[in-house]
Design a protein around this motif. Structure first.
Motif, PDB file in Angstrom:
ATOM      1  N   PHE A 295     -29.056 -10.938   2.950  1.00 34.58           N
ATOM      2  CA  PHE A 295     -28.723 -11.108   1.534  1.00 34.58           C
ATOM      3  C   PHE A 295     -29.364 -12.379   0.980  1.00 34.58           C
ATOM      4  O   PHE A 295     -29.815 -12.415  -0.165  1.00 34.58           O
ATOM      5  CB  PHE A 295     -27.209 -11.164   1.345  1.00 34.58           C
ATOM      6  CG  PHE A 295     -26.595  -9.810   1.179  1.00 34.58           C
ATOM      7  CD1 PHE A 295     -27.005  -8.973   0.156  1.00 34.58           C
ATOM      8  CD2 PHE A 295     -25.613  -9.368   2.040  1.00 34.58           C
ATOM      9  CE1 PHE A 295     -26.451  -7.723   0.005  1.00 34.58           C
ATOM     10  CE2 PHE A 295     -25.047  -8.112   1.895  1.00 34.58           C
ATOM     11  CZ  PHE A 295     -25.462  -7.290   0.874  1.00 34.58           C
ATOM     12  N   GLY A 296     -29.353 -13.416   1.823  1.00 32.09           N
ATOM     13  CA  GLY A 296     -29.991 -14.655   1.369  1.00 32.09           C
ATOM     14  C   GLY A 296     -31.466 -14.436   1.083  1.00 32.09           C
ATOM     15  O   GLY A 296     -32.020 -15.013   0.148  1.00 32.09           O
ATOM     16  N   VAL A 298     -33.138 -11.787  -0.044  1.00 25.78           N
ATOM     17  CA  VAL A 298     -33.627 -10.978  -1.161  1.00 25.78           C
ATOM     18  C   VAL A 298     -33.764 -11.751  -2.470  1.00 25.78           C
ATOM     19  O   VAL A 298     -34.497 -11.310  -3.344  1.00 25.78           O
ATOM     20  CB  VAL A 298     -32.778  -9.710  -1.424  1.00 25.78           C
ATOM     21  CG1 VAL A 298     -32.920  -8.737  -0.314  1.00 25.78           C
ATOM     22  CG2 VAL A 298     -31.332 -10.039  -1.677  1.00 25.78           C
ATOM     23  N   VAL A 299     -33.083 -12.873  -2.610  1.00 21.93           N
ATOM     24  CA  VAL A 299     -33.224 -13.567  -3.891  1.00 21.93           C
ATOM     25  C   VAL A 299     -34.117 -14.792  -3.797  1.00 21.93           C
ATOM     26  O   VAL A 299     -34.251 -15.527  -4.783  1.00 21.93           O
ATOM     27  CB  VAL A 299     -31.865 -13.983  -4.478  1.00 21.93           C
ATOM     28  CG1 VAL A 299     -31.141 -12.788  -5.048  1.00 21.93           C
ATOM     29  CG2 VAL A 299     -31.022 -14.697  -3.468  1.00 21.93           C
ATOM     30  N   GLN A 300     -34.733 -15.033  -2.645  1.00 23.65           N
ATOM     31  CA  GLN A 300     -35.596 -16.201  -2.542  1.00 23.65           C
ATOM     32  C   GLN A 300     -36.870 -15.984  -3.341  1.00 23.65           C
ATOM     33  O   GLN A 300     -37.353 -14.867  -3.455  1.00 23.65           O
ATOM     34  CB  GLN A 300     -35.950 -16.477  -1.077  1.00 23.65           C
ATOM     35  CG  GLN A 300     -34.757 -16.777  -0.207  1.00 23.65           C
ATOM     36  CD  GLN A 300     -33.946 -17.948  -0.700  1.00 23.65           C
ATOM     37  OE1 GLN A 300     -34.482 -18.934  -1.181  1.00 23.65           O
ATOM     38  NE2 GLN A 300     -32.626 -17.842  -0.604  1.00 23.65           N
ATOM     39  N   TYR A 305     -39.544 -19.012   2.430  1.00 22.48           N
ATOM     40  CA  TYR A 305     -38.079 -18.962   2.496  1.00 22.48           C
ATOM     41  C   TYR A 305     -37.607 -17.544   2.805  1.00 22.48           C
ATOM     42  O   TYR A 305     -36.672 -17.341   3.578  1.00 22.48           O
ATOM     43  CB  TYR A 305     -37.455 -19.449   1.189  1.00 22.48           C
ATOM     44  CG  TYR A 305     -37.221 -20.942   1.162  1.00 22.48           C
ATOM     45  CD1 TYR A 305     -36.008 -21.470   1.584  1.00 22.48           C
ATOM     46  CD2 TYR A 305     -38.198 -21.804   0.726  1.00 22.48           C
ATOM     47  CE1 TYR A 305     -35.778 -22.821   1.571  1.00 22.48           C
ATOM     48  CE2 TYR A 305     -37.991 -23.165   0.718  1.00 22.48           C
ATOM     49  CZ  TYR A 305     -36.773 -23.677   1.136  1.00 22.48           C
ATOM     50  OH  TYR A 305     -36.554 -25.016   1.145  1.00 22.48           O
ATOM     51  N   TYR A 309     -35.311 -16.742   5.998  1.00 28.33           N
ATOM     52  CA  TYR A 309     -33.995 -16.103   5.983  1.00 28.33           C
ATOM     53  C   TYR A 309     -34.027 -14.799   6.759  1.00 28.33           C
ATOM     54  O   TYR A 309     -33.052 -14.438   7.426  1.00 28.33           O
ATOM     55  CB  TYR A 309     -33.519 -15.875   4.549  1.00 28.33           C
ATOM     56  CG  TYR A 309     -32.844 -17.094   3.977  1.00 28.33           C
ATOM     57  CD1 TYR A 309     -31.539 -17.395   4.349  1.00 28.33           C
ATOM     58  CD2 TYR A 309     -33.499 -17.939   3.118  1.00 28.33           C
ATOM     59  CE1 TYR A 309     -30.911 -18.517   3.851  1.00 28.33           C
ATOM     60  CE2 TYR A 309     -32.876 -19.067   2.610  1.00 28.33           C
ATOM     61  CZ  TYR A 309     -31.584 -19.351   2.981  1.00 28.33           C
ATOM     62  OH  TYR A 309     -30.963 -20.460   2.510  1.00 28.33           O
TER      63      TYR A 309
END
Lengths: 352, 639
Positions: A295-296, A298-300, A305, A309
């Motif tokens: 989850f971390g 997918v928004v990086q 990064y 993750y």
């Protein structure tokens, strides 16, 4: 001469040779040749290993060699490999070889760069072949320290911060590990007999269950920090993002595998009863790592990064599989380590 | 036992050519790489035809029913004694049929692409990817076990991704390839879960064992395991989820229309004839398990197919991009195939739906590939995808016009062309099973005829648009594949499928049911008539009709806002409420805690570092003060 010792000697000779090189071009070529030999050697090792196994040699460790180097504490230079170590050695030699080419264009303090990189590699190789707890730990530290220099000097972005963070967190892990190793050492043999660091012997003389309960978390978390175990993974995104390409490759591709390998070799192998009892705690933590890392990721916004993750997620999966403590899951963990090692290294090589 | 080991070469040849073109292609003249790729597919096609002729006719297998034959198998991964993954080639009626479909269409697309892709950058890359795709797809249909199928399933997904994103400078193509990959990959998660449940409980991946009526899957103890359905039913529904993703079934269809960003030959090969029917093939491959072990799962298949076919047909009536119309039409036709499988039973005449589904798959591959390649020829001539920019093209593109018309008639289901026969079998199968699904199909048949002729008239008739350059008919290298496929679209319906491809390998009798066929033809004719009235000459009728339907038209035009729903769920819910908080938590709480520890240590040492000043006087003061303090403590407090 034991073939395994060559895996430490060749990097050392390469380092010495680099000291005598005059310019950038020579340094690169010496490094590439040295690591090329290492790659070939790894191929030969895989071949010899398979030949030996096919010939029916069922010993736990092949190419076993043992020599005392610090008799007072009964510290040995004990080496040997099984299938898992061979796989890891092969992976490492591929990634290191590729890493040399990925850092072809390093021109700032190039000699020191390649020396650190190869020193790091030799630490990793040493770690994978050691069967003596102390020697293993020593090689582990050899691998961690050049990492600080590599990120701190040749990195980008907030490199000093990242390098310091990474080193401190790994060192904190080492501190836990050191406690575990000493604890194991003092209970490594029945009262009255000679204490030992030898992994195989310790596994034979069971460590008392009370001590296992106490030491298992130290060993697991100690190696878990390196394997990006939640919540001790935060060195990984910063470290990967700041590190130069080859170092990111080596780090995500190989160094994080040290965690998984160490957990298996030390924590689970030596303390199976405690592992069974406490597995659920770490299953929860590694389970969190897997989902949380994904989850971390997918928004990086930064490619490195994202990859860092995703590495957290994948290494969590490796640790998770190791904690299953059965043959199938272990196979899966090893295959996952190799595939993750290759693909992350490739990804970092491409995203630079 | 007849030896079919050579079938191994059918996927391997394209693979070798992929490697060859991929590595050395940039050094060749573009045309050479195209010819090499085509030659490779040609050999594979010849081998496939030999296999088909041998299997169906010359090897006399028909007397005992068409059995599945394991032509070749090796252990690929020996993980533990319980978990071994094999790779091999399985020959049975449906895999042989798929070999024919894939190699024929792929060969035609290769030949066509030699002309179509002329002058494009990355010509050899295109052919390398086409070969990769052919390899993966052939490996998929020849899979001996479900895990091999899964591996090739993913490879097919990757090749599709690469080919959709072929024009990688175009942001829309990149977005489309990403979308296709992510959506199908998400569906494959279901596939994997299904495989794991199924193989965990049966202890095998092998298709022959799984589909054997006395095998571990079908005889698996039933009973409600979760939410009223057995474990087997759940695993098959999950597996179907994978199939629904690849076959663009509602609600996992969103990637298919966007996939039209790829070069048109790719759309013809992958997104019309071969890859998108992989889901149908998957259900057909496991059909005995579905039919005998889990009829509930089959009902799901039938309804998903039925809803998708109606849903897509409605949208197709409103789109103006010709490739998108065809994409929705594909989705609708695949819905038909799924529905046919869903309404089918196992064995003999009960297996009519199974036969009909494969029959339709076969004929559909011919006429849909033809439609796409025809659309490619039109786009090639007009340089636009939008039917608003077209009209009156029949004068300029005679061969394309005729072949396109043939395809339109056959897809509309007018006898005696291929589409009629296969569609009729599906209708009969549905009629015996479920009247609601049957009525949906009648409706869809009418809609299909309508939107196909809407497309046809808008392109070739209607107002003659003024073109900047006079459109030219495509070269022979492009029109010959059209003619070959048109031949297939006309005559494929006469193949005796009921004697060849059946659910249990035994032939059965099948005949035309006039009470079902005549109304369906009339409905199709009505659809064609309506389209003729509206689009033969440009008039105000289409707008008026759109006005009558009002909101329905608007919803259909916007594809029922499915894309928006997906975007909403992912970006607005998952990203905003899960991922971003997780990322924030990680940076600020977890990492913040680490930084806090570091800062605390730093501050603490800052506080006490002044003690180590190195000044002797200060040390003296401290020393004397300390000593005095100790004296005072000892003297006064200790007593």
């Amino acid at each position: 001469m034991n073939i395994l010792s060559l895996f430490i000697l060749i990097p050392l000779f390469t380092i010495i040779a680099i000291l005598f090189t005059g310019n950038m071009k020579q340094t690169r070529i010496v490094s590439a040749v040295g690591m090329g030999i290492q790659l070939i050697l790894a191929g030969i090792l895989v071949y010899l290993y398979l030949a030996e196994r096919n010939a029916g040699n069922t010993a736990a460790m092949l190419f076993y060699y043992d020599a005392v180097w610090f008799p007072t504490l009964n510290i040995h230079y004990t080496i040997g490999v099984d299938g898992i170590s061979v796989a890891m050695i092969a992976l490492t030699s591929i990634v290191v070889f590729a890493g040399i080419f990925a850092s072809w264009m390093v021109d700032y303090l190039y000699r020191e760069f390649f020396i650190s990189l190869i020193l790091l590699a030799s630490g990793v190789f040493g770690f994978f072949i050691s069967l003596d707890l102390f020697t293993m730990f020593l090689f582990y530290e050899v691998a961690v320290i050049p990492m600080y220099l590599l990120i701190g000097l040749w990195g980008s972005g907030p490199k000093e911060y990242s390098a310091m963070k990474l080193t401190l967190m790994l060192m904190a892990g080492s501190a836990l590990l050191f406690v575990a190793i000493l604890g194991i050492y003092f209970y490594s043999a029945p009262a009255g007999s000679h204490l030992t660091f030898n992994l195989l012997e310790i596994a034979k003389n069971h460590i008392p269950i009370e001590m296992q309960r106490f030491l298992f978390p130290f060993a697991f978390i100690g190696f878990g920090v390196l394997g990006a175990l939640f919540p001790f993974h935060t060195w990984s995104p910063d470290g990967h993002a700041s590190a130069p390409t080859a170092v990111s490759m080596l780090h995500a591709g190989v160094l994080m595998k040290l965690g998984g390998y160490g957990v298996f070799r030390v924590a689970i192998y030596l303390m199976p009863e405690a592992a069974h009892e406490q597995a659920w705690i770490f299953l929860i933590l590694t389970g969190i790592s897997v989902v949380y890392g994904a989850f971390g990721a997918v928004v990086q916004k930064d490619l490195k990064y994202i990859n860092a993750y995703s590495s957290v997620s994948h290494c969590g999966l490796v640790l998770f599989a190791i904690l299953m403590m059965n043959q199938t899951a272990m196979n899966g963990a090893v295959i996952q380590m190799i595939s993750h090692g290759l693909m992350t290294a490739l990804f970092f090589a491409l995203s630079a | 036992m007849v030896d079919y080991t050579y079938t191994l070469l059918i996927p391997l040849i394209p693979f070798v050519f992929f490697i060859l073109i991929g590595i050395t292609g940039h050094k060749m003249k573009p045309i050479v790489s195209g010819l090499i790729g085509t030659a490779g597919l040609g050999i594979a096609a010849i081998l496939s035809y030999i296999t088909a002729i041998r299997y169906f006719w010359t090897d006399h297998l028909a007397e005992t029913g068409y059995k599945s034959i394991k032509a070749f198998e090796v252990t690929w991964l020996h993980l533990t004694d319980k978990l071994t993954i094999n790779i091999g080639a399985l020959i049975d009626p449906i895999s042989v049929m798929m070999l024919i479909v894939i190699t024929t269409v792929s060969l035609m697309v290769h030949i066509y692409s030699i002309g179509y892709m002329k002058g494009e950058r990355g010509y050899h890359r295109f052919f390398a990817f086409l070969s990769l795709f052919s390899f993966s797809m052939l490996g998929l249909v020849l899979a001996t076990n479900i895990f091999q199928m899964y591996i090739f399933w993913e490879l097919v997904g990757v090749s599709s991704f690469l080919l959709i994103g072929f024009y990688y400078e175009k942001p829309s193509a990149v977005a489309a390839s990403k979308k296709a990959f992510i959506v199908t990959r998400f569906a494959d998660l279901g596939f994997l879960i299904g495989i794991l449940i199924l193989s965990f409980n049966t202890g095998t991946f092998d298709f022959q064992l799984l589909t054997s009526p006395t095998g571990p899957a079908i005889t698996m103890p039933g009973g409600a395991a979760f939410m009223g359905m057995s474990l087997l039913t759940w695993s098959l529904i999950f597996i179907f989820m994978g199939g629904a993703g690849k076959s663009a079934m509602f609600p996992l269809h969103v990637w298919l229309p966007d996939a039209m960003e790829g070069p048109t030959p790719v759309s013809a090969l992958i997104h019309a004839a071969t890859m998108v029917v992989a889901g149908v093939y998957l259900v057909a491959r496991l059909f005995p398990v579905y039919a005998l072990g889990a009829p509930d799962a089959l009902t799901v298949v039938a309804w998903v197919g039925g809803i998708s076919s109606l849903f897509a047909a409605i949208i197709a009536c409103t789109q103006t991009d010709i490739k998108r119309v065809l994409a929705y039409s594909t989705m609708s036709q695949i819905g038909y195939m799924m529905l046919a499988l869903g309404v089918s039973g196992y064995g003999g005449e009960n297996g009519l739906g199974f036969m009909a589904s494969n029959f339709h798959l076969f004929t559909h591959a011919m006429f849909k590939a033809l439609l796409f390649l025809g659309a490619g020829a039109i786009i090639h001539a007009v340089h636009s995808n939008d039917m608003k920019d077209m009209g009156g093209l029949r004068k300029y593109l005679p061969i394309t016009h005729i072949t396109f018309l043939i395809a339109c008639i056959t897809i509309a289901g007018i006898p005696p062309l291929a589409g009629f026969w296969s569609k009729d079998e599906i209708m009969v199968a549905a009629w015996h099973h479920n009247k609601i699904l049957f009525s949906i199909e009648y409706l869809v048949a009418g809609l299909t005829a309508f939107y196909m002729f809407r497309l046809y008239f808008s392109i070739f008739w209607g107002k003659a648009t003024h073109y900047h350059h006079t459109p030219h008919e495509a070269p022979y290298v492009m029109t010959i594949p059209l003619m070959v496929l048109a031949f297939g679209a006309v005559f494929a319906g006469f193949l005796p499928f009921h004697a060849l491809v059946t659910s249990d390998g035994m032939p059965f009798e099948s005949h035309l049911d006039y009470s079902i066929a005549i109304p369906s033809v009339l409905i199709a004719l009505f659809g064609i008539g309506l389209a003729t009235a509206m689009y033969l000459k440009s008039n105000g009728l289409p707008d008026k009709l759109a006005g009558i339907f009002g909101h329905t038209y608007k919803w259909a035009f916007h594809k029922f806002y499915m894309d928006e729903v997906y975007i909403f769920v992912t970006k607005k819910i998952i990203f905003r409420f899960i991922s971003e908080p997780v990322a924030w938590f990680d940076r600020h709480i977890v990492d913040g805690f680490m930084n806090l520890i570091a800062r605390t240590v730093q501050n603490a040492s800052n506080l006490i570092k002044d003690l180590q000043s190195g000044r002797l006087q200060q040390y003296g003061y401290v020393f004397v003060t300390g000593a005095l303090a100790l004296v005072l403590i000892f003297v006064y407090l200790w007593n």
